[in-house]
Design a protein around this motif. Structure first.
Motif, short mmCIF file in Angstrom:
data_model
loop_
_atom_site.label_atom_id
_atom_site.label_comp_id
_atom_site.label_asym_id
_atom_site.label_seq_id
_atom_site.Cartn_x
_atom_site.Cartn_y
_atom_site.Cartn_z
N MET A 107 -21.97 33.48 28.14
CA MET A 107 -20.66 34.13 28.08
C MET A 107 -19.91 33.62 26.85
SD MET A 107 -18.25 32.01 30.70
CE MET A 107 -17.94 30.25 30.45
N GLN A 108 -18.84 34.32 26.53
CA GLN A 108 -17.99 33.89 25.42
C GLN A 108 -16.83 33.07 25.97
OE1 GLN A 108 -17.36 37.03 22.42
NE2 GLN A 108 -19.24 35.97 21.90
N ALA A 109 -16.47 32.02 25.24
CA ALA A 109 -15.35 31.18 25.65
C ALA A 109 -14.65 30.63 24.42
CB ALA A 109 -15.86 30.02 26.51
N MET A 110 -13.36 30.38 24.55
CA MET A 110 -12.62 29.68 23.51
C MET A 110 -12.67 28.19 23.87
SD MET A 110 -11.62 31.83 21.23
CE MET A 110 -10.31 31.01 20.31
N GLU A 141 -13.05 21.49 21.13
CA GLU A 141 -14.08 20.47 20.89
C GLU A 141 -13.47 19.09 20.73
OE1 GLU A 141 -17.67 22.88 18.87
OE2 GLU A 141 -15.82 22.88 17.70
N ALA A 142 -12.27 19.04 20.18
CA ALA A 142 -11.56 17.76 20.04
C ALA A 142 -10.08 18.07 19.90
CB ALA A 142 -12.06 17.00 18.82
N PRO A 143 -9.21 17.18 20.41
CA PRO A 143 -7.77 17.41 20.27
C PRO A 143 -7.38 17.53 18.79
CG PRO A 143 -8.19 15.64 21.82
CD PRO A 143 -9.51 15.99 21.21
N GLY A 144 -6.39 18.37 18.54
CA GLY A 144 -5.90 18.53 17.18
C GLY A 144 -6.65 19.60 16.40
N ARG A 145 -7.74 20.14 16.97
CA ARG A 145 -8.49 21.19 16.28
C ARG A 145 -8.25 22.53 16.96
NH1 ARG A 145 -14.47 19.35 15.90
NH2 ARG A 145 -14.21 17.12 15.54
N LEU A 167 -14.00 21.37 26.12
CA LEU A 167 -13.21 21.88 27.26
C LEU A 167 -12.87 23.35 27.06
CD1 LEU A 167 -11.36 21.41 29.80
CD2 LEU A 167 -9.53 20.88 28.18
N ILE A 168 -12.95 24.10 28.15
CA ILE A 168 -12.38 25.45 28.19
C ILE A 168 -11.03 25.33 28.90
CG2 ILE A 168 -12.65 27.82 28.99
CD1 ILE A 168 -15.73 27.29 28.98
N LEU A 169 -9.95 25.59 28.16
CA LEU A 169 -8.60 25.48 28.71
C LEU A 169 -8.31 26.62 29.69
CD1 LEU A 169 -6.72 24.92 25.34
CD2 LEU A 169 -6.73 23.27 27.22
N GLY A 170 -7.12 26.54 30.31
CA GLY A 170 -6.61 27.69 31.06
C GLY A 170 -6.58 27.47 32.55
N HIS A 171 -5.36 27.44 33.13
CA HIS A 171 -5.24 27.18 34.56
C HIS A 171 -4.30 28.17 35.25
CE1 HIS A 171 -2.14 24.72 32.48
NE2 HIS A 171 -1.38 25.16 33.47
N GLU A 172 -4.20 29.36 34.69
CA GLU A 172 -3.47 30.45 35.36
C GLU A 172 -4.42 31.65 35.32
OE1 GLU A 172 1.10 30.12 34.46
OE2 GLU A 172 0.04 30.15 32.56
N LEU A 184 -11.67 20.05 34.48
CA LEU A 184 -12.65 21.10 34.82
C LEU A 184 -12.48 22.21 33.79
CD1 LEU A 184 -11.73 21.50 38.62
CD2 LEU A 184 -13.78 20.36 37.73
N ASP A 185 -13.55 22.95 33.50
CA ASP A 185 -13.41 24.11 32.62
C ASP A 185 -12.53 25.17 33.28
OD1 ASP A 185 -14.75 23.36 30.31
OD2 ASP A 185 -16.70 23.89 31.15
N GLY A 186 -11.74 25.85 32.45
CA GLY A 186 -10.78 26.82 32.97
C GLY A 186 -11.08 28.24 32.54
N GLY A 187 -10.00 29.00 32.28
CA GLY A 187 -10.11 30.45 32.20
C GLY A 187 -10.03 31.08 30.83
N TYR A 188 -10.05 30.30 29.74
CA TYR A 188 -10.10 30.91 28.41
C TYR A 188 -11.55 31.32 28.14
CZ TYR A 188 -5.49 28.90 26.96
OH TYR A 188 -4.17 28.55 26.82
N ALA A 189 -12.08 32.18 28.97
CA ALA A 189 -13.50 32.53 28.92
C ALA A 189 -13.73 33.82 29.69
CB ALA A 189 -14.33 31.40 29.56
N GLN A 190 -14.93 34.36 29.55
CA GLN A 190 -15.25 35.58 30.30
C GLN A 190 -15.48 35.29 31.78
OE1 GLN A 190 -18.51 36.88 27.68
NE2 GLN A 190 -17.33 38.75 27.32
N TYR A 191 -15.99 34.10 32.08
CA TYR A 191 -16.24 33.72 33.47
C TYR A 191 -15.80 32.28 33.69
CZ TYR A 191 -19.40 37.76 34.00
OH TYR A 191 -19.94 39.03 34.06
N THR A 192 -15.57 31.92 34.94
CA THR A 192 -15.35 30.52 35.30
C THR A 192 -15.78 30.33 36.74
OG1 THR A 192 -13.73 28.70 35.18
CG2 THR A 192 -12.96 30.77 36.16
N VAL A 193 -15.95 29.07 37.14
CA VAL A 193 -16.19 28.79 38.56
C VAL A 193 -15.00 28.00 39.10
CG1 VAL A 193 -18.71 28.84 38.53
CG2 VAL A 193 -17.52 26.68 38.06
#
Ligand SMILES: [Zn+2]
Ligand SMILES: [Zn+2]
Length: 340
Positions: free
Chosen positions: A7-10, A13-17, A62-67, A121-130
């Protein structure tokens, strides 16, 4: 439905980038988890604090996103609440231990061993999440996917902050008029409170937005309101607003800090705290907060103002949020690809 292998995800990789659009392996749901096809994911100020390194313990990459708003694409064998095709919402609180002294006392928001969506945990800036089924919600009808997304953090944390401001509040101040404030004001006005909205000095556009949602007064955070406040909620991550809000608050009043991170609070004279004024923070949410707020929102009815961005423009959305250029809430939308 056939689930692709990748899947595609945003990805951070490291803070500040900046986040990078990457092809990553499809997550697999465990026995108590659901696999979710993400339709929309809100962009929260907490995401900025993670990207900027102010919250120091993210999982990486990390894949961000918690809404997260999406559709259930597959379920683990022990899942009971959801079936494939159901709409589902995922908030910040992703897991609690159930055994520590906080969990046992019904204060799971303070759990000693929690996991957070889009942080540990990985979040929702992606096509899928668990997500762990027991920490997800059914969503009210009548909201599009994008319009429902901000309910899941801005709405929930705003509601918890509002609740902690206390009962019997007639005059409520709100400092920082972004996603959480634009939802909280609607609940407060619905319940008969007078709301005083404070924005960055000179931000007349946001002040006008606050008045359009029912604020009886709107001005800069450098101003005092025309009446003393019974309570104030600070959503802006600015420590200097704590003494400012105390100065605007009456004896016995409460100042609630609603954000997860704040710049240092400058020292201030004891006079500002005297008179049994309280300062308190709000940490995370409980599942009960979620159930209560998601039942209340359609009754108000809370309407969300969203600015949508395609998933791959997550960096642009974050930058605009940092610059104060979002009215209401920023939401990433994930187009439905072929065969999905
Ligand atoms: Zn616990
Ligand atoms: Zn959030």
């Amino acid at each position: 439905m056939k689930i692709p292998e990748t899947m595609q995800a945003m990805v951070l990789e490291a803070p500040g980038r900046p986040l990078r659009l990457l092809k990553v392996p499809m997550p697999r749901p465990g026995p108590e988890q659901v696999l979710i096809r993400v339709r929309a994911c809100g962009v929260c100020r907490t995401d900025l604090h993670i990207v900027d390194g102010e919250l120091t313990e993210p999982k990486l990459p990390l894949i961000l996103g918690h809404e997260i708003v999406g559709t259930v694409a597959a379920v683990g064998e022990q899942v009971q609440k959801f079936r494939v095709g159901d709409r589902i919402g995922v908030p910040w609180l992703g897991y609690t231990c159930g055994q520590c002294r906080y969990c046992r006392r019904g204060r799971e928001n303070l759990c000693d061993a929690p996991k957070f969506t889009g942080y540990t945990l990985d979040g929702g800036y992606a096509q899928y999440t668990v997500a762990q089924e027991q920490y997800t919600f059914h969503l009210p009808e009548g909201y599009s996917d994008a319009a429902a997304a901000p309910l899941l953090c801005a709405g929930l944390i705003g509601y918890r902050s509002y609740t902690l401001a206390g009962e019997g509040v007639e005059r409520l101040g709100i400092y920082g008029f972004g996603a959480a404030a634009h939802i909280t004001i609607q609940v407060a006005v619905h319940q008969g409170r007078q709301v005083y909205a404070f924005t960055r000095a000179g931000d007349t556009e946001t002040q006008e937005f606050a008045r359009s949602l029912g604020a009886v007064w709107a001005g800069g955070s450098d101003q005092l309101p025309p009446e003393e406040l019974d309570a104030a909620i600070i959503f802006a991550p600015v420590g200097a607003l704590v003494p400012a809000a105390l100065r605007a608050t009456c004896k016995g009043g409460v100042v609630v800090c609603g954000g997860i991170h704040m710049s240092d609070i400058p020292s201030f004279p004891y006079d500002l705290l005297w008179g049994e004024r309280l300062v308190r923070s709000v940490a995370n949410l409980t599942r009960l907060d979620g159930e209560e707020f998601l039942a209340l929102a359609p009754k108000v009815p809370v309407k969300t103002e969203v600015q949508t961005f395609p998933l791959e423009q997550a960096n642009e959305a974050l930058n605009r949020l940092r610059a104060g250029q979002i009215t209401g809430a920023a939401v990433l939308v994930v187009p439905i690809g072929e065969g999905q």
